[in-house]
Each structure stands twice: as C-alpha cells, then as structure tokens.
Design a protein around this motif. Structure first.
Motif, mmCIF file in Angstrom:
data_model
loop_
_atom_site.group_PDB
_atom_site.id
_atom_site.type_symbol
_atom_site.label_atom_id
_atom_site.label_comp_id
_atom_site.label_asym_id
_atom_site.label_seq_id
_atom_site.Cartn_x
_atom_site.Cartn_y
_atom_site.Cartn_z
ATOM 1 N N LYS A 202 -12.021 41.457 131.342
ATOM 2 C CA LYS A 202 -11.020 42.283 130.683
ATOM 3 C C LYS A 202 -11.703 43.404 129.905
ATOM 4 O O LYS A 202 -12.526 43.152 129.043
ATOM 5 N N PRO A 203 -11.373 44.636 130.217
ATOM 6 C CA PRO A 203 -12.033 45.748 129.524
ATOM 7 C C PRO A 203 -11.615 45.844 128.066
ATOM 8 O O PRO A 203 -10.453 45.640 127.720
ATOM 9 N N SER A 204 -12.597 46.130 127.235
ATOM 10 C CA SER A 204 -12.325 46.355 125.814
ATOM 11 C C SER A 204 -12.990 47.675 125.445
ATOM 12 O O SER A 204 -14.210 47.752 125.336
ATOM 13 N N ILE A 205 -12.171 48.700 125.288
ATOM 14 C CA ILE A 205 -12.688 50.051 125.063
ATOM 15 C C ILE A 205 -12.469 50.446 123.600
ATOM 16 O O ILE A 205 -11.383 50.255 123.046
ATOM 17 N N ASP A 206 -13.489 50.996 123.015
ATOM 18 C CA ASP A 206 -13.465 51.361 121.595
ATOM 19 C C ASP A 206 -12.856 52.754 121.430
ATOM 20 O O ASP A 206 -13.556 53.731 121.187
ATOM 21 N N TYR A 207 -11.539 52.822 121.550
ATOM 22 C CA TYR A 207 -10.854 54.111 121.416
ATOM 23 C C TYR A 207 -10.980 54.656 119.994
ATOM 24 O O TYR A 207 -11.116 55.867 119.792
ATOM 25 N N GLY A 208 -10.945 53.768 119.022
ATOM 26 C CA GLY A 208 -11.067 54.196 117.625
ATOM 27 C C GLY A 208 -12.401 54.866 117.361
ATOM 28 O O GLY A 208 -12.467 55.921 116.724
ATOM 29 N N GLY A 209 -13.480 54.245 117.862
ATOM 30 C CA GLY A 209 -14.808 54.822 117.683
ATOM 31 C C GLY A 209 -14.938 56.165 118.374
ATOM 32 O O GLY A 209 -15.527 57.102 117.832
ATOM 33 N N ALA A 210 -14.374 56.269 119.582
ATOM 34 C CA ALA A 210 -14.432 57.536 120.319
ATOM 35 C C ALA A 210 -13.686 58.634 119.570
ATOM 36 O O ALA A 210 -14.157 59.775 119.485
ATOM 37 N N GLY A 211 -12.509 58.290 119.008
ATOM 38 C CA GLY A 211 -11.733 59.283 118.267
ATOM 39 C C GLY A 211 -12.447 59.747 117.009
ATOM 40 O O GLY A 211 -12.475 60.950 116.700
ATOM 41 N N LEU A 212 -13.048 58.804 116.283
ATOM 42 C CA LEU A 212 -13.765 59.160 115.059
ATOM 43 C C LEU A 212 -15.017 59.982 115.361
ATOM 44 O O LEU A 212 -15.365 60.905 114.612
ATOM 45 N N LEU A 213 -15.678 59.662 116.471
ATOM 46 C CA LEU A 213 -16.858 60.430 116.863
ATOM 47 C C LEU A 213 -16.470 61.865 117.211
ATOM 48 O O LEU A 213 -17.164 62.817 116.845
ATOM 49 N N THR A 214 -15.351 62.011 117.902
ATOM 50 C CA THR A 214 -14.846 63.344 118.227
ATOM 51 C C THR A 214 -14.560 64.143 116.962
ATOM 52 O O THR A 214 -14.932 65.325 116.846
ATOM 53 N N LEU A 215 -13.912 63.521 116.010
ATOM 54 C CA LEU A 215 -13.585 64.170 114.746
ATOM 55 C C LEU A 215 -14.843 64.566 113.984
ATOM 56 O O LEU A 215 -14.942 65.680 113.446
ATOM 57 N N LEU A 216 -15.837 63.679 113.959
ATOM 58 C CA LEU A 216 -17.084 63.941 113.251
ATOM 59 C C LEU A 216 -17.838 65.124 113.855
ATOM 60 O O LEU A 216 -18.208 66.066 113.148
ATOM 61 N N LEU A 217 -18.046 65.079 115.172
ATOM 62 C CA LEU A 217 -18.829 66.130 115.823
ATOM 63 C C LEU A 217 -18.096 67.478 115.816
ATOM 64 O O LEU A 217 -18.720 68.530 115.656
ATOM 65 N N SER A 218 -16.786 67.448 115.991
ATOM 66 C CA SER A 218 -16.013 68.697 115.971
ATOM 67 C C SER A 218 -16.106 69.366 114.608
ATOM 68 O O SER A 218 -16.290 70.585 114.512
ATOM 69 N N SER A 219 -15.989 68.576 113.547
ATOM 70 C CA SER A 219 -16.072 69.120 112.189
ATOM 71 C C SER A 219 -17.441 69.744 111.932
ATOM 72 O O SER A 219 -17.556 70.855 111.408
ATOM 73 N N LEU A 220 -18.489 69.016 112.329
ATOM 74 C CA LEU A 220 -19.843 69.524 112.107
ATOM 75 C C LEU A 220 -20.082 70.807 112.885
ATOM 76 O O LEU A 220 -20.677 71.761 112.368
ATOM 77 N N MET A 221 -19.618 70.846 114.137
ATOM 78 C CA MET A 221 -19.843 72.019 114.968
ATOM 79 C C MET A 221 -19.168 73.255 114.388
ATOM 80 O O MET A 221 -19.762 74.334 114.326
ATOM 81 N N ILE A 222 -17.932 73.111 113.944
ATOM 82 C CA ILE A 222 -17.200 74.248 113.370
ATOM 83 C C ILE A 222 -17.892 74.750 112.106
ATOM 84 O O ILE A 222 -18.025 75.960 111.893
ATOM 85 N N ILE A 223 -18.358 73.818 111.276
ATOM 86 C CA ILE A 223 -19.054 74.203 110.043
ATOM 87 C C ILE A 223 -20.309 75.012 110.368
ATOM 88 O O ILE A 223 -20.562 76.066 109.781
ATOM 89 N N LEU A 246 -17.737 63.711 106.520
ATOM 90 C CA LEU A 246 -18.297 62.573 105.805
ATOM 91 C C LEU A 246 -17.406 61.341 105.941
ATOM 92 O O LEU A 246 -17.890 60.230 106.209
ATOM 93 N N VAL A 247 -16.101 61.541 105.771
ATOM 94 C CA VAL A 247 -15.149 60.426 105.909
ATOM 95 C C VAL A 247 -15.185 59.877 107.334
ATOM 96 O O VAL A 247 -15.183 58.657 107.557
ATOM 97 N N ALA A 248 -15.234 60.786 108.320
ATOM 98 C CA ALA A 248 -15.278 60.361 109.725
ATOM 99 C C ALA A 248 -16.557 59.582 110.018
ATOM 100 O O ALA A 248 -16.532 58.591 110.766
ATOM 101 N N LEU A 249 -17.684 59.991 109.419
ATOM 102 C CA LEU A 249 -18.952 59.293 109.624
ATOM 103 C C LEU A 249 -18.884 57.870 109.079
ATOM 104 O O LEU A 249 -19.259 56.902 109.756
ATOM 105 N N LEU A 250 -18.390 57.739 107.852
ATOM 106 C CA LEU A 250 -18.286 56.410 107.236
ATOM 107 C C LEU A 250 -17.315 55.519 108.007
ATOM 108 O O LEU A 250 -17.591 54.328 108.230
ATOM 109 N N ALA A 251 -16.204 56.103 108.420
ATOM 110 C CA ALA A 251 -15.218 55.339 109.198
ATOM 111 C C ALA A 251 -15.784 54.940 110.559
ATOM 112 O O ALA A 251 -15.518 53.836 111.060
ATOM 113 N N PHE A 252 -16.577 55.811 111.162
ATOM 114 C CA PHE A 252 -17.184 55.512 112.458
ATOM 115 C C PHE A 252 -18.146 54.337 112.342
ATOM 116 O O PHE A 252 -18.152 53.425 113.184
ATOM 117 N N ILE A 253 -18.986 54.356 111.302
ATOM 118 C CA ILE A 253 -19.929 53.254 111.086
ATOM 119 C C ILE A 253 -19.179 51.937 110.889
ATOM 120 O O ILE A 253 -19.534 50.902 111.476
#
Length: 506
Positions: A202-223, A246-253
């Motif tokens: 049964k597949p178990s995909i970390d959608y939450g982690g993927a979403g938080l990673l997207t948010l983290l990298l997008s924020s950093l890139m724009i900055i 910063l919030v996305a990084l902590l939430a991702f961890i």
C-alpha cells in the motif's frame, strides 16, 4: 546487504536486456543534458526576442525549483511503484513542457512552461541513475558511471553546436522541440526492455512534506531573486517571506520526523559519506548554475562573440566532466573515494580562480579553460558520490538515496540561480545608477538586452555600449567571486569524508 539485494531481483535482471536498457537510460539522460547546454546557449537570443532581461534568472530558477521539489517525490515513488512507470511519467511531462516552451509568446509564459518542464525533469536524471544501480552489480557501477558521463561529453559537443545553429539559422523555439523525438525513443526502449519485480504494498506518500518543501523553496527563491533588486532587503515583503520560509522549514522537519514514508528520510543522512556528499553537491550545484547560466551572456554581451562561440565555452566544462568521470571510476579502486574527491575539489578551485581573473580581453579560450577545470572537478566528485551512495543502501532505499543527492545539487542550482541572479541584477543596477549621466539616465537592468543582440548592439552609441558592457563585466566579476567561494567551501567539506573509503570501493 548489497549483494543480497542484487540477487533478490535476479529474475527481473535476467529478463531485462541490460545493453538496451542502458541505451534507453543514456538517451533519457542525453535529453536532459543537451537541454542544459542548448537553453544556456539560446538564452541571449530568447531574451533578445521576448525581452525582460530582469527575468533572465527566473527562466532557470523556475525549471530548477520544480526539479528540486519533485526529485525527492519521484525517488520515493520509484521505491514504491518501480522505476519504469515513474521515469516514463516524468519524460512525458518533460516533453509536454518542452513543446509549450517553444510556443511561449513572452518571458512570463516561458517561465510558467519551464515550471512544467522542470516538474517532469525531476524524474529523469535520478531515476535513470537509479536504474543503472539496479541492473548492474556494485563492481560494475564505477565503469558504467563512466559510460553515463560520456552522455555529458556528447551533449556538450552537440548541444552548443545544435543550439547555435538553430538560433542563428532557424529559430530558438526549436531548442525545446528537439527533445520530443529523444524522449519518445527513450520511453519505447524502457517500455520493452526493462523488467522489474515490485512487491505489492500500500503506497504511503508524504504529501504534507512535499507541500511544505514547495513552500520553503519557493519562498527562498523569490527572496533571493527579488531581494535588493525590486524589493529592499528590509521591506515588508522580504520579511514576510523570510518568516514564511522559516515556519515552512520547521514544519517540514516536524513532518518528516512523523511521516511513515517521508519525502526526505533523515535516517539516510546519518551516514557520514551520504551527508558530506550531499552537502558538497549543494555547493557545487551553486557553482554549476552560476557558470552555465551567465557565462554565455558575458561571452556574447561583453566579448561580442556569437551564440555558437558562447556555447562552446560551456562545452569545455561538459567535455572535462565525462573525461574525469571515466578516470574517477579507476581512481575509486586505486586511491579511494576521499582522495578522488579531493583532487576534484582542487580542480574546482582552479576553475574558480580562472573565472575571477578573466577579463573581456582574455577571450573565449580563457573562459573555456575555466569551464574545463570545473568540469574535471564535477566529474571526479559526482561519480565518487553516486557510486558510494548506491553501495551504501539497499534497493528499497536506493531510489530516495540517489534522489537526495540529486536534490541537493538541484537545490544548489535553484539557490544559485536565484542568489547569483539577484547579485547580478543588483550590481548592474547599482553600477548604472552610480555612472549615469544625462544621456544614460534612462538605462536599467533590462537595457542589457541590447548587448545580447548583435544588430541592436551595433546601433548603441559608444558611450552607452561601453557603460552597459562595463556594468555587466563588473557585476559578473562579483558573481565569479561568489563561485570561487563555493569552490573553496566544497573542498573544505570534502576533507570531512571518512578516510577509509578504499575498502568500500573494492
């Protein structure tokens, strides 16, 4: 553990036609490799046609952002569903993005379509490399990695030549459309000749982690792209995005520590070899994008050479890479991973120094030598890292372990494109502001577009052209200093690799 895993998949290995699968994998990698050299060569022509030099780095950043985010997801999915369906999906998505890029009416739409292309590209390189790790034994991988690296040499020779020809005699849009036949052939080869034994689960995909990673990298890139250029560093927008990152990084961890199948499993990072290899891949990724993105602009805009000549200065890097990778396969057995990587790190510094010392009068040959030494460094280090990582983990983790290394290099590319692009734009703006006069006070970052087109450049007044070229030279010189700093950091981190790598290479 490694030998047992290899034997476990014996039935599938016997049904797999390894030479044909290797050819299909190399074709997929060639598609990704030639994309880098062709687009870099064509970018001055693209910007000249579509306008928007201030968006120059976004064309690379958008592609690399989605590549960086998706590479970990694809790596995990390949461990669950198998390599073939995942890489096939990625190639198809990459081709869709490529077709759309060719139809871009402006820079903004090109950036949107590059997002799609990057989302597909995230599956190509890591899964192709992982497939090789699956179908070949540990003893064979060092040699096969040399074959894979030859792809970069071939693409290095053909990419700039094809890109320069298409830009000069056909249309820059074909640099994207050329991917279509390559991708289709690769899909056909993998479909018919690669066989896999995948245990159903049964597949178990970390959608939450993927979403938080997207948010983290997008924020950093724009900055990194907009900070100090369009937004002051102390502005509310920068502070808000910094807080969000910063919030996305902590939430991702937090998310990755509790997820059943985390998109970034931290346990593999406990291995010192993987940790150091991934950190160095991050720093070399910054170097790589800094040179491949902006060197053509310097050769064409300041040295006033053609797109073909600009492309061949990058060719030297991609020629040095496979040569070093082939040598690296032999060095791994003779002197070990650490010593091989140290030689590569020293070569990166030599290349960085050559770029810092480069002047407009030095000509493209000087730029090519700098590129060549960087290519040597990349070939020695990257081959050592991949072989080491794949020998450390089992089949069930090989996809994500390989992807983690690709992710760190892509992250370096993403951060580098944004950071160095921001540095470039900021310093061009500052230089033009400090040196403006009544006749040049209308100039801005986008005025640099005129340097990248021979006909437009010829119509510039001597004072305006000299000012624009001086601003680009000055700003790129600062970028190359940043590249050298990352080369030094790479060598320093390599010193922390374990000293007993020789036993593992045997």
């Amino acid at each position: 553990m490694e030998a047992a895993t290899y034997k476990k998949n014996g039935d599938a290995m016997r049904k797999t036609k390894r030479p044909l699968v290797l050819a299909s994998v190399m074709l997929a990698m060639f598609m990704g490799a030639i994309e880098a050299t062709i687009v870099s060569t064509a970018m001055p022509a693209i910007v000249s046609d579509l306008g928007g030099f201030s968006l120059y780095s976004w064309v690379f950043s958008a592609y690399l952002l989605m590549n960086s985010i998706s590479v970990l997801i694809y790596g995990k999915l390949s461990d669950i569903f198998g390599r073939k369906p995942v890489i096939t999906f990625g190639i198809i998505l990459f081709l869709i993005g490529s077709v759309l890029c060719g139809f871009s009416p402006n820079m903004k739409m090109l950036i949107v379509f590059r997002l799609i292309q990057g989302l597909g590209a995230g599956a190509v390189m890591p899964i192709a490399t992982t497939i090789v790790g699956d179908i070949y034994s540990p003893e064979e991988r060092a040699k096969i990695q040399g074959y894979l690296s030859s792809v970069w040499g071939i693409s290095a020779i053909m990419g700039p030549a094809i890109g320069g020809f298409l830009v000069q005699y056909v249309d820059w849009r074909y640099v994207f459309w050329i991917n279509v036949p390559l991708g289709i052939l690769s899909i056909i080869g993998l479909a018919f000749f690669l066989k896999e034994n995948i245990s159903s689960k049964k597949p178990s995909i970390d959608y939450g982690g993927a979403g938080l990673l997207t948010l983290l990298l997008s924020s950093l890139m724009i900055i990194l792209v907009e900070g100090g250029v369009h937004w002051p560093w102390a502005s509310g927008k920068v502070l808000a995005l910094s807080t969000l990152a910063l919030v996305a990084l902590l939430a991702f961890i937090w998310q990755e520590q509790r997820a059943v199948n985390p998109v970034m499993p931290f346990d593999i990072w406990k291995n010192r070899s993987i940790l150091i290899a991934n950190i160095v891949s991050l720093t070399t990724g910054v170097m790589l994008i800094g040179l491949s993105s902006f060197l053509p602009a310097f050769v064409q805009g300041v040295m006033e050479k053609s797109a073909t000549v600009a492309g061949f200065t990058l060719t030297a890097m991609s020629i040095g890479w496979p040569i070093a990778s082939t040598i690296s396969g032999r060095l791994l057995i003779k002197i070990g991973y650490r010593a091989t990587s140290l030689i590569g790190g020293a070569s990166l510094i030599v290349g960085g120094v050559l770029f810092v010392l480069m002047t407009p009068a030095a000509g493209p040959i000087w730029a090519a030598f700098g590129s060549f030494f960087v290519g040597i460094g990349m070939g020695l280090t990257s081959t050592a890292f991949i072989v080491s990582i794949q020998s450390t983990v089992s089949w069930e983790k090989r996809g994500i372990a390989t992807a983690s290394n690709m992710f760190m290099r892509n992250l370096g590319n993403t951060v580098g494109a944004a950071l160095l692009g921001g540095i470039l734009n900021k310093n061009i703006l500052v230089y033009l502001t400090e040196h403006n006069s009544d006749k040049t006070d209308h100039l801005n970052v986008d005025s640099t577009n005129q340097l990248l087109n021979a006909s437009e450049r010829s119509h510039l007044g001597s004072g305006v052209k000299e000012l624009l070229q001086n601003s680009l030279t000055h700003s790129l010189h600062i970028v190359y200093w940043a590249v050298l700093i990352f080369a030094v950091l790479s060598l320093l981190f390599i010193f922390f690799l374990p000293k007993d790598r020789r036993r593992e290479a045997n």
